[in-house]
Design a protein around this motif. Structure first.
Motif: not given
Ligand code: ADP
Length: 440
Positions: A405, A398, A347-348
């Motif tokens: 989150g 997100s 996703r990211y």
């Molecule tokens: P979400 O459901 O928003 O993805 P997570 O708890 O899984 O929530 O992750 C928290 C935040 O950490 C995300 O909103 C994102 O901003 C950041 N994040 C997590 N994994 C990655 C990744 N692989 N690359 C970039 N940012 C990430």
């Protein structure tokens, strides 16, 4: 508590005082008896040195006044002189008196006899004279009982004084012991200023730590509740709004779009609620679920296949490398951990990006999982906080991609249940690598 300590200290003091008094009395009485015996022996030895004691005018000495009694006995036991008795012919045969019998046999003898009233003891020392007669010296002395009775007023006064001193000392000591604890109990927030003694320090440290943990978790819970309400409210407001428009015939042919929005928001709500329930499950139980031997590579393989479609949708290439590595863990939790990490990496990510899942083992024997992507990366200042509930670097992205989150908060819980370690390496614009290292 205070009263109990005080009472116990006083009890100990009282027992100690009484025991000391009793032992002192016993010691002094035994010294007293020894002294009398020695005195009698000296008297006898002196009198023995007087030649022909029978010629000596014993009546010259007032033995009555000295309370020392002198008796002279023939070898057959007949008494021929007694400083206490005028007419010795009335006296019975003394051959069987313990001290006399001993003196006749061994040269000297001694004995103690209680008087009829028990108030006094008679001490006797007998010695065999060169003439074959026995010289016996006797003295009356107070019995231990009488000694105690005579000493009672002084003892009572001493006891009273000691009780008062001990009472005051016990009170001071109790205050010293209990006061810091009471002060702490009164206000746990201001524990730092309370002067405590050395032995209490570890206890204070532990209480302070626990208190801080409790306050922190209470604050976190409060924040979490506020966040949950807020997160639930947004999709619900949308659902309610679209439904109302349709109900009031204001959709103007956009029913399908509205229905899609309602469906999207409802799905979002469901995901959110599922994540919240999962978090509270992981939070609440001390139990770690069933722990079994799990092949991480096998789990990752299933996870990668499951997410392949999702990766294609985001135009991301997802791959798995490594080999079979077995650890002891909870299959469902490890599945969630891999899913959340891979899902985030997809996703990211950027279009045409890569996600590589690697399962390996260090030389030291620890098994690790790493999920590396070539995505947008996480700025250094956010890296610490991404494991907090509802913390997102880019809220819009997100939500757009269906994030709650809560994914990484769940991951962190699972990591701690497995006593594992999690590490984040990330560079903005280049990608992120998240590694979970399991203990041996
Ligand atoms: P979400 O459901 O928003 O993805 P997570 O708890 O899984 O929530 O992750 C928290 C935040 O950490 C995300 O909103 C994102 O901003 C950041 N994040 C997590 N994994 C990655 C990744 N692989 N690359 C970039 N940012 C990430």
């Amino acid at each position: 508590m205070r009263k109990k300590i005080h009472r116990q200290l006083m009890g100990i003091a009282l027992v100690a005082i009484c025991a000391t008094l009793f032992l002192t009395l016993a010691f002094f009485y035994s010294q007293f008896v020894k002294q009398i015996n020695e005195d009698l022996r000296s008297y006898a030895q002196i009198l023995k040195t007087v030649e022909h004691i029978s010629d000596y005018d014993l009546s010259q000495y007032n033995y009555q006044k000295d309370s020392v009694r002198v008796t002279l006995i023939h070898a057959d036991g007949t008494v021929w002189y007694d400083s206490r008795v005028e007419d010795v012919s009335t006296m019975d045969n003394h051959a069987m008196r313990e001290e006399v019998a001993m003196a006749l046999q061994t040269g000297e003898g001694e004995s103690i006899r209680k008087s009829a009233t028990l108030a006094e003891y008679n001490f006797y020392y007998a010695i065999l004279l060169a003439s074959g007669d026995v010289l016996r010296i006797g003295q009356e002395a107070a019995s231990p009982l009488l000694v105690i009775i005579n000493a009672l007023p002084a003892l009572f006064l001493e006891l009273l004084l000691l009780i008062v001193v001990c009472g005051v000392a016990a009170k001071v000591l109790t205050n010293h012991l209990v006061e810091p604890i009471e002060q702490m109990a009164e206000n746990l927030n201001r524990i730092d200023g309370i002067p405590v003694y050395e032995e209490l320090e570890p206890f204070v440290e532990m209480i302070t730590r626990q208190h801080m943990d409790i306050m922190k978790s209470a604050k976190m819970r409060q924040e979490f509740t506020a966040n949950v309400s807020h997160e639930l409210k947004t999709p619900l407001t949308s659902i309610s709004g679209y439904a109302e428009l349709i109900q009031n015939h204001m959709a103007n042919g956009q029913e399908e779009r509205f229905a899609t929005e309602i469906h999207r928001n409802a799905s979002r709500l469901l995901t959110l609620i599922n994540d919240i329930i999962r978090l509270s499950e992981l939070d609440g139980t001390e139990q770690d679920g069933i722990m079994e031997t799990v092949d991480l590579y096998e789990l990752a393989d299933v996870c990668v296949s499951m997410l392949q479609l999702n990766a294609d949708k985001h135009e991301v290439q997802l791959s798995l490398i490594g080999e079979s590595q077995k650890i002891i863990g909870n299959r469902q939790m490890l599945d969630e951990l891999l899913y959340n990490l891979c899902d985030n990496a997809i996703r990211y990510n950027k279009k045409g990006g890569l996600v590589q899942v690697k399962i390996g083992r260090y030389d030291s024997g620890e098994v690790y999982v790493s999920v590396e992507d070539t995505g947008i990366g996480i700025p250094a200042e956010h890296q610490e906080r991404i494991f907090e509930r509802f913390y997102r670097v880019d809220k819009g992205r997100s939500k757009e991609t269906g994030g709650t989150g809560l994914g990484l908060a769940i991951v962190k819980h699972i990591v701690s249940k497995h006593e594992a370690d999690i590490k984040v390496e990330s560079t903005v614009g280049f990608g992120t690598k998240i590694k979970v290292i399991f203990p041996k």
